[in-house]
Scaffold this active site. Structure first.
Site, PDB file in Angstrom:
ATOM      1  N   ALA A  96       0.801  -1.213   0.000  1.00  0.00           N
ATOM      2  CA  ALA A  96       0.000   0.000   0.000  1.00  0.00           C
ATOM      3  C   ALA A  96       0.839   1.271   0.000  1.00  0.00           C
ATOM      4  O   ALA A  96       0.309   2.375  -0.057  1.00  0.00           O
ATOM      5  CB  ALA A  96      -0.940   0.018   1.211  1.00  0.00           C
ATOM      6  N   ASP A  97       2.137   1.142   0.081  1.00  0.00           N
ATOM      7  CA  ASP A  97       2.994   2.330   0.094  1.00  0.00           C
ATOM      8  C   ASP A  97       2.806   3.153  -1.164  1.00  0.00           C
ATOM      9  O   ASP A  97       2.672   2.625  -2.256  1.00  0.00           O
ATOM     10  CB  ASP A  97       4.469   1.922   0.181  1.00  0.00           C
ATOM     11  CG  ASP A  97       4.885   1.626   1.605  1.00  0.00           C
ATOM     12  OD1 ASP A  97       4.078   1.870   2.508  1.00  0.00           O
ATOM     13  OD2 ASP A  97       6.015   1.151   1.811  1.00  0.00           O
ATOM     14  N   THR A  98       2.860   4.447  -1.009  1.00  0.00           N
ATOM     15  CA  THR A  98       2.871   5.321  -2.170  1.00  0.00           C
ATOM     16  C   THR A  98       4.294   5.460  -2.665  1.00  0.00           C
ATOM     17  O   THR A  98       5.249   5.109  -1.963  1.00  0.00           O
ATOM     18  CB  THR A  98       2.337   6.724  -1.811  1.00  0.00           C
ATOM     19  OG1 THR A  98       3.218   7.313  -0.841  1.00  0.00           O
ATOM     20  CG2 THR A  98       0.933   6.646  -1.243  1.00  0.00           C
TER      21      THR A  98
END
Length: 234
Positions: free
Chosen positions: A85-87
């Site tokens: 889910a990291d940007t």
């Protein structure tokens, strides 16, 4: 600042396996390397086609950036834990970035996506030959639109900008035998909506294009150059 040229002090990574996109970027005069994103596109859903293609371009950029950083760390025998889910911004902040932030010249990552819109419905790549056949029969004597996104990420600064381009295509009646030849050939199974207007079998049946062919092929030139210029300005 002007958009970079083949001789500009900038590196470019095209985050796409599309041959058409590679050809367009090369004909624009740029030298570049290619990277691919391994994502589950079906897991990303948006109601509006514009939102969908931009979200997919973002996801592809995040995946490629994570892969680049992981490869860099593997070379240094370092262990990296990446959260799906990291940007891209979070990844850039956390992982070693000497290959990009400390480079003398910036590196631009270009990611894209495209869908076809027909009678209000979003069409991605056909799931099988029968769906491709239905798609092509629907275009016959009718019209459709392509919605293409481009996202440019400056890996040196972390700046990114995304936008989309829409093109309307109007068709004459397409003969059934032409559709069957296209199905047999197989290329229509690997593109959004099964739509390849530049194909020699399809081109005679294209009545009008409101927009640019390069956009229909997946990489709108003017949009790409504008976003590259903006990514280098900040």
């Amino acid at each position: 600042m002007e958009a970079p040229t083949a001789n500009s002090p900038v590196k470019i990574i095209l985050g796409s396996s599309s041959i058409a996109r590679r050809d367009i970027l090369a004909k624009m005069g740029y030298e570049f390397t290619v990277a691919s994103a391994d994502i589950d596109e079906k897991s990303i859903r948006k109601e509006q086609p514009e939102e969908l293609v931009m979200a997919l371009a973002e996801a592809k950029a995040d995946a490629i950036i994570a892969k680049l950083r992981a490869e860099n760390n593997q070379e240094k025998d370092a262990e990296v834990i990446l959260v799906a889910a990291d940007t891209a911004e979070a990844i850039l902040q956390r992982l070693p970035v000497h290959d990009y932030k400390k480079d003398a010249v910036p590196t631009l990552l270009i990611t894209c996506d495209q869908v076809v819109v027909y009678e209000g419905a979003i069409r991605e790549k056909p799931s099988n030959e029968e769906e491709a056949r239905q798609f092509l029969k629907g275009y016959s004597g009718s019209h459709a639109a392509t919605v293409s996104s481009v996202l440019v990420t400056n890996l040196k600064t972390g700046f990114r900008k995304v936008d989309f381009d829409r093109v309307e295509i109007y068709f004459r009646e397409i003969h059934d035998e032409v559709i069957e030849k296209l199905i047999e050939e197989g290329h229509v199974l690997r593109v959004a909506g099964g739509l390849i207007i530049e194909h020699h079998l399809v081109l005679p049946y294209v009545k009008k294009v409101v927009g640019t062919t390069d956009s229909v092929m997946g990489l709108p030139k003017a949009l790409t150059e504008r976003l590259m210029k903006e990514a280098l300005a900040l």
